[in-house]
Design an enzyme around this catalytic site. Structure first.
Site, PDB file in Angstrom:
ATOM      1  N   TYR A  94       0.741  -0.858  -0.043  1.00 44.89           N
ATOM      2  CA  TYR A  94      -0.466  -0.055  -0.215  1.00 44.89           C
ATOM      3  C   TYR A  94       1.063   1.167   0.055  1.00 44.89           C
ATOM      4  O   TYR A  94       1.928   1.027   0.498  1.00 44.89           O
ATOM      5  CB  TYR A  94      -0.929  -0.151   1.502  1.00 44.89           C
ATOM      6  N   ASN A 138      -6.616   2.584   3.092  1.00 43.87           N
ATOM      7  CA  ASN A 138      -7.425   1.404   4.810  1.00 43.87           C
ATOM      8  C   ASN A 138      -6.843   1.220   5.509  1.00 43.87           C
ATOM      9  O   ASN A 138      -5.639   2.469   6.218  1.00 43.87           O
ATOM     10  CB  ASN A 138      -8.585   0.196   4.537  1.00 43.87           C
ATOM     11  N   ALA A 139      -6.528   0.501   5.768  1.00 43.41           N
ATOM     12  CA  ALA A 139      -4.620   0.324   6.295  1.00 43.41           C
ATOM     13  C   ALA A 139      -4.084   0.266   7.737  1.00 43.41           C
ATOM     14  O   ALA A 139      -3.118   0.330   8.237  1.00 43.41           O
ATOM     15  CB  ALA A 139      -4.030   0.359   5.276  1.00 43.41           C
ATOM     16  N   GLU A 140      -5.705   0.501   8.730  1.00 38.88           N
ATOM     17  CA  GLU A 140      -5.706   0.836   9.843  1.00 38.88           C
ATOM     18  C   GLU A 140      -4.322   2.236   9.303  1.00 38.88           C
ATOM     19  O   GLU A 140      -3.596   3.077  10.820  1.00 38.88           O
ATOM     20  CB  GLU A 140      -4.533   0.219  10.650  1.00 38.88           C
ATOM     21  N   GLU A 198     -11.403  -2.817  -1.524  1.00 39.51           N
ATOM     22  CA  GLU A 198     -12.586  -3.411  -0.280  1.00 39.51           C
ATOM     23  C   GLU A 198     -13.003  -2.080  -1.200  1.00 39.51           C
ATOM     24  O   GLU A 198     -14.363  -1.490  -0.376  1.00 39.51           O
ATOM     25  CB  GLU A 198     -12.264  -3.099   0.769  1.00 39.51           C
ATOM     26  N   TYR A 257      -9.848 -11.983   6.065  1.00 40.31           N
ATOM     27  CA  TYR A 257     -10.031 -12.486   7.585  1.00 40.31           C
ATOM     28  C   TYR A 257     -10.408 -13.581   8.612  1.00 40.31           C
ATOM     29  O   TYR A 257     -11.631 -12.789   9.460  1.00 40.31           O
ATOM     30  CB  TYR A 257      -9.888 -11.002   8.812  1.00 40.31           C
ATOM     31  N   GLU A 295      -4.945 -10.571  -0.081  1.00 42.82           N
ATOM     32  CA  GLU A 295      -5.549  -9.795   1.527  1.00 42.82           C
ATOM     33  C   GLU A 295      -6.229 -11.260   1.808  1.00 42.82           C
ATOM     34  O   GLU A 295      -7.039 -11.373   1.828  1.00 42.82           O
ATOM     35  CB  GLU A 295      -5.658  -8.653   2.135  1.00 42.82           C
ATOM     36  N   TYR A 361       1.163  -6.497  13.940  1.00 46.74           N
ATOM     37  CA  TYR A 361       0.193  -7.044  13.627  1.00 46.74           C
ATOM     38  C   TYR A 361       0.163  -8.419  13.173  1.00 46.74           C
ATOM     39  O   TYR A 361      -0.321  -9.620  13.550  1.00 46.74           O
ATOM     40  CB  TYR A 361       0.131  -7.580  11.768  1.00 46.74           C
TER      41      TYR A 361
END
Ligand code: GAL
Length: 994
Positions: A94, A138-140, A198, A257, A295, A361
């Protein structure tokens, strides 16, 4: 997470998956619009099974790595080599827009943000890259990667509203140009490009919006992207799959996930979470493209107040890899990327409010870049196996796992993947959550008929949460395994022999059969060998002793899993490799003339090496460029012990540093001059998220260009003398805090909880004197901007700052001024980027940078350990000299806060700066992070460093930092490239600073 559930519900409603028209279309045509069009290049092509690169069928096995979460470019290669050593052949990245375009129209990607350098490094290491620049990621990440100034865009984000689209143009044109330059068509590593992320659910706006997706794709094409587009649907919803018309991508992908993100009960796997319909869904949604999971869960995020990485690791560990990854292979995945392979650090305020500084993570590679987690080793076993199993790529997965067909045992379910070049039977517990071992036998269809296995007696075992791949008619060079219950790690055909390495779990019984007419063999003790079905059958019980079976020039090395973990398969050319047993990490092997040079890392317990398959004519061994003497063992393999003498590390005692102190809250002093502050005078706002708009003028920080770090407000009013209290509604995101003063009188604080993104409080005022001017000072912690996962509500625009106020009992109007970082979008520190510094006094002045003007500070022997006796913000800085081994050693360092509420005396927050880079946000009353790794390169291991702690005491008694130490992890001898200390400009008096 609530937002996620809404969107997941929507996904099902908005599926659009008429892909039937695609069946049988040639792979040189794309079907992204209403008409097929030609591919723009012929290097990356595909069919329904897999990608081809330069005409060669490949599995893409990739791991997600965010260069922006490791701001030391010379360490990118270190991580990339650790990814490659696993047997992965790609990384997915990303890119965080917010770091690159802090001011609309000004794109900067240099120094620690240099993607050109990153892509060059990936190419040099030999990994492909899947580029995922967003614009939404997104990606936190703060804002999900959106720069804060998007809060001022009136249109809906991630739609084709023209002001939003226009806002993305400059970024995509610039980052697209960099990525385009590094495409495989130009000799670079980039093979796929993911527009959007997404794009899978919306509330209240048109969805899916084909014009929008088409725009995002056209932007990339205009920037020169010619490699195929891949999507990342949030679940198998079929959005934008080929054949769905305008905005469709070339290769459809979705993420997964399955075990979720709740690390509270790490030993409990939720029921019903193992996907069993993914292959069938794929055949429905995108039958002409390779099954792609861009992902897949390789860890978990963890929020403020969360459970910490150890818990997350327990949840998403090597067992999850065995059961869930193998389940994906059973569904036929051939473009597969793990999220995250290395998480890194949310340094410099880059994270969203749902996470703390560490973004470890619980990934296979830890935040401090170590490869000690078992999941790293388990992943290596799986990835290396797939690398030597090309038959997998064209084999056909069965629709689902079945019981009673390939094994009589109902407690085991098996999915067949049947191919002409080997078949694969993926066995797992029928109840995949099972932690009880189970025994079973197999009944597998082979080229010699159906065979009940083991033939020589005994049972197979599936341990707790295990899954195994049993191969049938599996080619190993010139040999074929009729079957093997033991799993394959790797095999290699060398000049004079073929070596196959198989492994099994501890004490398990295994059996394999070789199709051979050979009547002679050599077997180590513990192996039972017999001839059957015109072949050779070997049966054994796994122990930690390696056994070898030799048949002709085939050598089968039979290991237990832990021993297999210690093996590496470095390539010496595109077609040949070695097998290396031992070493903490083997990065690479090069042969030049008669010399083999291994690059690797070694710790105390991994310093013995055995090298299998050295070519004839090679006689000299170098390890990390130094010639070492080896011996040959009975198998003719080279053997060598790497000397490891643990270095004496001198780790400074931080309590003994020469700490200097300066008050960082001069704003509450009488006479403080805020004339240079911005006046909050906007009577309207474009912010569509926070409505209704409750205050006479907007107090939303992003309306004034402040998007990151601490915020300060000063509210001026002339008292009527009737004031009773001040009501304040403040918002900073999860775990934020705020403190309020009237002049220099402390009114109170909100110390924060993980559950509260906003807080309303009423503070009683002392008696005020009519006609006298007063100032309210409000300090608010901005924990980052919300993500924008669901399209429509525009949650990323959720404001930071003061949402509402009321001076009760008084007609007096309040005039507000505010500040965040100095300059706002004209941010002062171009090197560390637009997010690194917030609005604290010391940040505005640049005192967190190296070499601040300490002559103007006070000496204070206690430093942060003495702390504050009342609420406020104090800044402590000290020079930290390091003299640590660096060039040939990798020594992880971290700063550790002692978590001791009683000794602290009150809730406090601390920002840690290392050579000006903000590398830690500690919240004493929320946690969970107490240990903050800082990479070499940010720290200069051979010289001067400056560290700073800004400590904000929120409660009436003040607070001190009870313990603050520097901790070294285990030193490892390393063959990585030399670490270059990053450019970290020091303090200079800042023009216009206030
Ligand atoms: C995915 C998303 C990623 C990341 C991940 C959770 O759904 O695409 O950006 O947020 O969830 O870590």
């Amino acid at each position: 997470m609530a937002a996620r559930s809404i969107a997941v519900a929507l996904l099902t409603a908005s599926q659009n998956c008429d892909a039937s028209a695609l069946r049988g279309r040639p792979n040189t045509l794309l079907n992204t619009g209403s008409e097929p069009r030609a591919l723009l290049q012929d290097i990356v092509t595909w069919d329904e099974h897999s990608l081809f690169i330069n005409g060669e069928r490949v599995m893409i096995f990739s791991g997600e790595f965010h260069p922006y979460r490791l701001p030391v470019p010379s360490l990118w290669t270190d991580v990339l080599e650790k990814v490659k050593a696993l047997g992965l052949n790609a990384v997915s990245i990303y890119i965080d827009w917010a770091q690159l375009e802090g001011k609309p129209g000004e794109f900067r990607a240099e120094g620690v943000f240099d993607y050109d350098a990153f892509l060059t490094a990936a190419k040099a290491v030999g990994l492909y890259v899947i580029a995922r620049p967003g614009p939404y990621i997104n990606a936190e990440a703060s804002g999900g990667g959106f720069p804060g100034w998007l809060q001022r865009v009136k249109g809906h984000l991630r739609t084709n509203d023209s002001d939003y689209l226009a806002a993305t143009d400059n970024y995509v044109a610039n980052i697209g140009r960099i990525i385009a330059k590094h495409q495989i068509t130009n000799g670079g590593p980039v093979i796929l490009y993911q527009p959007e992320n997404e794009y899978s659910g919306a509330v209240g706006v048109e969805f899916p919006n084909a014009d929008y997706m088409q725009y995002v794709e056209d932007q990339a094409r205009t920037a020169g992207i010619v490699v195929p587009f891949v999507s990342n649907d949030a679940s198998p919803g079929g959005h934008n799959a080929p054949g769905t018309g305008k905005g469709a991508v070339d290769i459809y992908g979705h993420d997964g996930y399955p075990l979720g993100f709740d690390c509270a009960n790490p030993n409990t796997w939720p029921a019903g979470a193992l996907p069993t319909n993914w292959h069938a869904t794929h055949e429905n949604q995108s039958p002409s493209t390779p099954y792609t999971i861009p992902e897949f869960q390789a860890g978990s995020f963890d929020p403020w107040g969360g459970w910490g990485w150890n818990n997350c690791y327990e949840l998403i560990n090597h067992e999850q890899e065995r059961v869930f990854y193998k389940n994906n292979y059973a569904a036929g995945v051939t473009v597969f990327s793990l999220y995250m392979i290395f998480g890194g650090t949310n340094w410099g305020n880059l994270g969203h409010p749902g996470g703390y500084t560490s973004y470890d993570y619980a990934a296979p590679i830890t935040e401090d870049r170590s490869v000690t987690r078992e999941k790293y080793s388990e992943l290596k076993l799986e990835a290396q196996f797939l690398q030597v199993s090309p038959g997998y790529l064209t084999a056909t997965p069965g629709d689902k796992s079945v019981t009673g067909v390939y094994s009589p045992s109902s407690s085991v379910s098996i999915t067949p993947i049947v191919g002409a070049n080997g078949s694969f039977f993926v066995a797992r517990h029928t109840d995949y959550q099972s932690i009880e071992p189970t025994t079973y036998t197999l009944n597998l269809p082979t080229s010699r008929g159906n065979i009940t296995i083991p033939q020589l007696g005994g049972f197979l075992t599936l341990g707790r949460r295990d899954s195994k791949i049993h191969v049938v008619d599996y080619p190993v060079g010139d040999y074929t395994l009729l079957y093997s219950t033991a799993e394959i790690f790797t095999w290699k055909q060398f000049e004079d022999k073929t070596v196959l390495v198989v492994y099994g779990g501890p004490d398990e019984q295994h059996e394999l059969a070789i199709k051979t007419s050979a009547k002679n063999w050599k077997a180590d003790n513990g192996l039972t060998v017999a001839t059957k079905n015109g072949g050779l059958v070997v049966n054994w019980e796994t122990t930690s002793t390696r056994r070898i079976l030799q048949v002709g020039d085939l050598y089968i090395y039979i290991l237990d899993r832990n021993s297999a973990y210690n093996c590496w398969v470095p390539k010496t050319s595109s077609t040949s490799s070695l097998i290396v047993n031992g070493g903490y990490l083997i990065r690479s092997a090069t042969v030049s003339g008669t010399t083999l040079n291994l690059k690797g890392d070694f710790n105390q317990s991994t310093s013995t090496l055995e090298i299998i398959g050295v070519a004839k004519g090679v006689s000299v061994l170098k390890v990390n460029d130094a010639v070492l003497l080896y011996t040959k063992n009975a198998q003719g393999n080279w053997q060598i012990a790497i000397p490891y003498v643990k270095p004496v590390l001198s780790i400074p005692d931080l309590a003994k540093l020469d700490w200097k102190y300066i008050n960082s809250l001069p704003e509450i002093k009488p006479g403080y001059d805020d004339s240079k502050w911005v006046t909050a005078d906007h009577t309207t706002t474009n912010n569509t998220f926070v409505q209704p708009f409750l205050t006479p003028t907007s107090l939303f920080a992003s309306d004034y260009g402040f998007h990151t770090g601490a915020l300060l407000y000063r509210g001026h009013f002339t008292a009527a003398g009737t004031e009773k209290s001040i009501y304040l509604s403040t918002q900073g995101g999860s775990a934020f805090g705020s403190s309020v003063w009237l002049n220099d009188t402390f009114l109170g604080s909100w110390t924060g909880t993980d559950a509260s993104a906003a807080n309303n409080d009423t503070y009683t005022l002392p008696n005020l004197v009519a006609g006298k001017p007063y100032v309210l000072t409000v300090l608010i912690d901005n924990m980052g901007l919300d993500e924008n996962w669901v399209v429509g509500p525009d949650q990323m625009k959720n404001a930071r700052g003061i949402l509402n106020y009321n001076l009760a009992g008084s007609p007096a109007p309040i005039t507000w001024k505010l500040t965040g970082n100095l300059g706002g979008e004209d941010y002062a520190d171009k090197t560390r980027g637009p997010l690194n510094e917030g609005g604290l006094f010391i940040e505005r002045q640049g005192y967190h940078l190296p070499n601040p003007p300490v002559k103007q500070f006070s000496s204070c022997s206690g430093g942060p350990y003495a702390g504050l006796t009342k609420p406020g913000v104090a800044f402590y800085t000290a020079q930290l000299d390091l003299a640590l081994p660096s060039d040939t050693w990798d020594v992880p360092l971290s700063f550790v806060f002692e978590n001791n509420t009683a000794a602290a005396g009150g809730a406090y927050r601390a920002w840690l700066y290392v050579n000006g880079f903000q590398f830690g946000r500690y919240v004493s009353n929320v946690g969970p992070q107490t240990e903050f790794p800082v990479p070499e390169g940010i720290l200069n291991y051979k010289g001067e460093n400056w560290i700073g702690l800004a400590v904000w005491a929120l409660e009436s008694g003040g607070a001190k930092v009870p313990g603050f130490t520097l901790k070294a992890g285990n030193p490892v001898i390393t063959g990585r490239q030399k670490v270059e200390v990053v450019d970290a400009p020091g303090w200079k008096a800042r023009q216009g600073a206030y």
